[in-house]
Design a protein around this motif. Sequence first.
Motif, PDB file in Angstrom:
ATOM      1  N   LEU A 174      48.871  38.713  37.089  1.00  0.00           N
ATOM      2  CA  LEU A 174      48.539  40.135  36.960  1.00  0.00           C
ATOM      3  C   LEU A 174      47.757  40.609  38.188  1.00  0.00           C
ATOM      4  CD1 LEU A 174      47.530  40.549  33.196  1.00  0.00           C
ATOM      5  CD2 LEU A 174      49.754  40.836  34.254  1.00  0.00           C
ATOM      6  N   GLY A 175      46.835  39.789  38.654  1.00  0.00           N
ATOM      7  CA  GLY A 175      46.068  40.146  39.839  1.00  0.00           C
ATOM      8  C   GLY A 175      46.957  40.306  41.062  1.00  0.00           C
ATOM      9  N   LEU A 206      51.260  46.899  33.896  1.00  0.00           N
ATOM     10  CA  LEU A 206      50.570  45.624  34.086  1.00  0.00           C
ATOM     11  C   LEU A 206      50.499  44.855  32.771  1.00  0.00           C
ATOM     12  CD1 LEU A 206      49.186  44.295  36.557  1.00  0.00           C
ATOM     13  CD2 LEU A 206      47.019  45.208  35.705  1.00  0.00           C
ATOM     14  N   ASP A 207      50.219  45.563  31.697  1.00  0.00           N
ATOM     15  CA  ASP A 207      50.117  44.932  30.386  1.00  0.00           C
ATOM     16  C   ASP A 207      51.474  44.412  29.912  1.00  0.00           C
ATOM     17  OD1 ASP A 207      48.302  44.365  28.096  1.00  0.00           O
ATOM     18  OD2 ASP A 207      49.707  45.662  27.021  1.00  0.00           O
ATOM     19  N   GLU A 208      52.546  45.124  30.237  1.00  0.00           N
ATOM     20  CA  GLU A 208      53.895  44.668  29.867  1.00  0.00           C
ATOM     21  C   GLU A 208      54.225  43.364  30.582  1.00  0.00           C
ATOM     22  OE1 GLU A 208      56.217  45.774  27.653  1.00  0.00           O
ATOM     23  OE2 GLU A 208      54.605  47.032  26.898  1.00  0.00           O
ATOM     24  N   LEU A 209      53.719  43.189  31.792  1.00  0.00           N
ATOM     25  CA  LEU A 209      53.914  41.920  32.498  1.00  0.00           C
ATOM     26  C   LEU A 209      53.196  40.796  31.758  1.00  0.00           C
ATOM     27  CD1 LEU A 209      54.826  40.173  34.864  1.00  0.00           C
ATOM     28  CD2 LEU A 209      52.843  41.010  36.165  1.00  0.00           C
ATOM     29  N   LYS A 261      52.617  40.667  28.554  1.00  0.00           N
ATOM     30  CA  LYS A 261      53.436  40.403  27.367  1.00  0.00           C
ATOM     31  C   LYS A 261      54.588  39.457  27.696  1.00  0.00           C
ATOM     32  CE  LYS A 261      56.421  42.797  24.025  1.00  0.00           C
ATOM     33  NZ  LYS A 261      56.996  44.121  23.634  1.00  0.00           N
ATOM     34  N   LYS A 262      55.248  39.716  28.817  1.00  0.00           N
ATOM     35  CA  LYS A 262      56.373  38.885  29.257  1.00  0.00           C
ATOM     36  C   LYS A 262      55.920  37.463  29.558  1.00  0.00           C
ATOM     37  CE  LYS A 262      59.802  38.710  33.040  1.00  0.00           C
ATOM     38  NZ  LYS A 262      59.225  37.588  33.820  1.00  0.00           N
ATOM     39  N   LEU A 263      54.804  37.330  30.265  1.00  0.00           N
ATOM     40  CA  LEU A 263      54.309  36.004  30.628  1.00  0.00           C
ATOM     41  C   LEU A 263      53.867  35.217  29.399  1.00  0.00           C
ATOM     42  CD1 LEU A 263      52.292  37.068  33.783  1.00  0.00           C
ATOM     43  CD2 LEU A 263      54.345  35.647  33.768  1.00  0.00           C
ATOM     44  N   PHE A 264      53.208  35.867  28.468  1.00  0.00           N
ATOM     45  CA  PHE A 264      52.838  35.197  27.215  1.00  0.00           C
ATOM     46  C   PHE A 264      54.077  34.660  26.510  1.00  0.00           C
ATOM     47  CE2 PHE A 264      48.757  37.924  26.556  1.00  0.00           C
ATOM     48  CZ  PHE A 264      48.032  37.038  27.330  1.00  0.00           C
ATOM     49  N   SER A 265      55.081  35.501  26.402  1.00  0.00           N
ATOM     50  CA  SER A 265      56.307  35.125  25.697  1.00  0.00           C
ATOM     51  C   SER A 265      56.972  33.920  26.356  1.00  0.00           C
ATOM     52  CB  SER A 265      57.270  36.316  25.662  1.00  0.00           C
ATOM     53  OG  SER A 265      58.477  35.966  25.021  1.00  0.00           O
ATOM     54  N   GLU A 266      57.036  33.938  27.673  1.00  0.00           N
ATOM     55  CA  GLU A 266      57.675  32.837  28.404  1.00  0.00           C
ATOM     56  C   GLU A 266      56.942  31.517  28.214  1.00  0.00           C
ATOM     57  OE1 GLU A 266      59.483  35.482  32.148  1.00  0.00           O
ATOM     58  OE2 GLU A 266      57.681  34.272  32.408  1.00  0.00           O
ATOM     59  N   ARG A 308      50.609  34.013  22.415  1.00  0.00           N
ATOM     60  CA  ARG A 308      50.500  35.373  21.886  1.00  0.00           C
ATOM     61  C   ARG A 308      49.147  35.972  22.245  1.00  0.00           C
ATOM     62  NH1 ARG A 308      51.648  35.594  15.694  1.00  0.00           N
ATOM     63  NH2 ARG A 308      51.666  37.830  16.184  1.00  0.00           N
ATOM     64  N   SER A 309      49.122  37.285  22.365  1.00  0.00           N
ATOM     65  CA  SER A 309      47.891  37.987  22.707  1.00  0.00           C
ATOM     66  C   SER A 309      46.837  37.812  21.612  1.00  0.00           C
ATOM     67  CB  SER A 309      48.190  39.476  22.897  1.00  0.00           C
ATOM     68  OG  SER A 309      47.003  40.241  22.844  1.00  0.00           O
ATOM     69  N   ALA A 310      45.644  37.386  22.003  1.00  0.00           N
ATOM     70  CA  ALA A 310      44.563  37.231  21.032  1.00  0.00           C
ATOM     71  C   ALA A 310      44.013  38.569  20.552  1.00  0.00           C
ATOM     72  CB  ALA A 310      43.447  36.381  21.634  1.00  0.00           C
ATOM     73  N   PRO A 311      43.808  39.571  21.429  1.00  0.00           N
ATOM     74  CA  PRO A 311      43.270  40.852  20.930  1.00  0.00           C
ATOM     75  C   PRO A 311      44.171  41.521  19.899  1.00  0.00           C
ATOM     76  CG  PRO A 311      43.091  40.736  23.321  1.00  0.00           C
ATOM     77  CD  PRO A 311      43.921  39.570  22.894  1.00  0.00           C
ATOM     78  N   ILE A 312      45.481  41.404  20.084  1.00  0.00           N
ATOM     79  CA  ILE A 312      46.401  41.981  19.092  1.00  0.00           C
ATOM     80  C   ILE A 312      46.318  41.197  17.795  1.00  0.00           C
ATOM     81  CG2 ILE A 312      48.832  42.295  18.505  1.00  0.00           C
ATOM     82  CD1 ILE A 312      49.360  43.072  21.387  1.00  0.00           C
ATOM     83  N   SER A 313      46.385  39.872  17.892  1.00  0.00           N
ATOM     84  CA  SER A 313      46.403  39.032  16.690  1.00  0.00           C
ATOM     85  C   SER A 313      45.104  39.129  15.893  1.00  0.00           C
ATOM     86  CB  SER A 313      46.646  37.571  17.075  1.00  0.00           C
ATOM     87  OG  SER A 313      47.909  37.403  17.671  1.00  0.00           O
ATOM     88  N   CYS A 314      43.979  39.179  16.612  1.00  0.00           N
ATOM     89  CA  CYS A 314      42.677  39.125  15.932  1.00  0.00           C
ATOM     90  C   CYS A 314      42.149  40.496  15.533  1.00  0.00           C
ATOM     91  CB  CYS A 314      41.660  38.429  16.818  1.00  0.00           C
ATOM     92  SG  CYS A 314      42.027  36.700  17.160  1.00  0.00           S
ATOM     93  N   TYR A 315      42.392  41.511  16.385  1.00  0.00           N
ATOM     94  CA  TYR A 315      41.732  42.795  16.172  1.00  0.00           C
ATOM     95  C   TYR A 315      42.670  43.996  16.204  1.00  0.00           C
ATOM     96  CZ  TYR A 315      37.762  39.805  17.198  1.00  0.00           C
ATOM     97  OH  TYR A 315      36.846  38.777  17.178  1.00  0.00           O
ATOM     98  N   GLN A 316      43.987  43.722  16.292  1.00  0.00           N
ATOM     99  CA  GLN A 316      44.964  44.809  16.394  1.00  0.00           C
ATOM    100  C   GLN A 316      44.631  45.753  17.553  1.00  0.00           C
ATOM    101  OE1 GLN A 316      44.857  46.331  12.281  1.00  0.00           O
ATOM    102  NE2 GLN A 316      46.774  45.244  11.896  1.00  0.00           N
ATOM    103  N   PHE A 317      44.180  45.176  18.648  1.00  0.00           N
ATOM    104  CA  PHE A 317      43.892  45.951  19.853  1.00  0.00           C
ATOM    105  C   PHE A 317      45.196  46.550  20.382  1.00  0.00           C
ATOM    106  CE2 PHE A 317      43.385  46.186  24.520  1.00  0.00           C
ATOM    107  CZ  PHE A 317      42.275  47.008  24.590  1.00  0.00           C
ATOM    108  N   PRO A 318      45.167  47.787  20.884  1.00  0.00           N
ATOM    109  CA  PRO A 318      46.398  48.453  21.341  1.00  0.00           C
ATOM    110  C   PRO A 318      46.815  48.043  22.745  1.00  0.00           C
ATOM    111  CG  PRO A 318      44.554  49.975  21.444  1.00  0.00           C
ATOM    112  CD  PRO A 318      44.021  48.725  20.819  1.00  0.00           C
ATOM    113  N   GLY A 319      46.953  46.748  22.968  1.00  0.00           N
ATOM    114  CA  GLY A 319      47.390  46.218  24.252  1.00  0.00           C
ATOM    115  C   GLY A 319      47.351  44.707  24.223  1.00  0.00           C
ATOM    116  N   HIS A 320      48.169  44.079  25.064  1.00  0.00           N
ATOM    117  CA  HIS A 320      48.183  42.615  25.112  1.00  0.00           C
ATOM    118  C   HIS A 320      46.992  42.069  25.883  1.00  0.00           C
ATOM    119  CE1 HIS A 320      52.314  43.628  24.013  1.00  0.00           C
ATOM    120  NE2 HIS A 320      52.341  42.443  23.431  1.00  0.00           N
TER     121      HIS A 320
END
Length: 248
Positions: free
Chosen positions: A26-27, A39-42, A44-49, A53-65
């Motif tokens: 990302l940097g 940047l956030d979509e990148l 998401k792609k890297l996590f998937s590959e 999975r994104s921790a903020p989404i899984s733990c707190y339903q944060f609106p971004g990966h």
Amino acid sequence: MIISNEQELKAMREIGRICAITLRELGEALRPGMTTLELDELAKKLFSEQGARSAPISCYQFPGHTCISVNEEVAHGIPGSRVLKEGDKVNIDVSAHKNGYFADTSATFVIGAINHHRQKLIDCCKRCLERAISVSVAGNPLNKIGLVIEKEAKRNGFRTIKNLCGHGVGHTLHDEPESIFNYFEKRDHRILRPGMVLAIEPFISERDEYVEEEPDGWTLKTPHHSEVIQFEHTVMVGEDEPIILTLP
């Protein structure tokens, strides 16, 4: 979390490496004209590959990966339509989980040239993190982390953000031990134990010592929009020396 065997250490190294690689990518992708959502979509792609999975989404339903905080934003910035430009300060906070293990890392980047004052603040924050990691050894008081951070910040004429702190990480994003302060808290009598996993994240500020939450319920800023720099690693407390888990 306390790592108690090689299997757990291997799993924490794996998710730590995934977070570190994602942060590095990302940097390197930062450029004027892109949005924080791109940047956030990148991420998401890297996590998937990498099977994470994104921790903020899984733990707190944060609106971004990831959390992407620009300029006056200190932390928990929401990825969106904001267009990045030359001279922007961008903090990227990457946390993810895989196979039940979590890691957390972040860094502050600047697009283009960096002025002397900002560079001094960045260098100070990096030294604060290095010193904090170096004292993360079994038998030391936990508040020694905050002590060395605060000392280094003050030595350079800066302050620490007192209502943002590090935390344990491992089985969850925010695990035991809670509240690893970025200043010396003399009432904290906890002792570091071997295998403890810590997310150490100094926030070094020009002036303000506190952040306030924006109306969106996530984004944090200082009252007077002080420049704030943050770097973070996930670290395992060792008997003789710490082990940084968030390395690519």
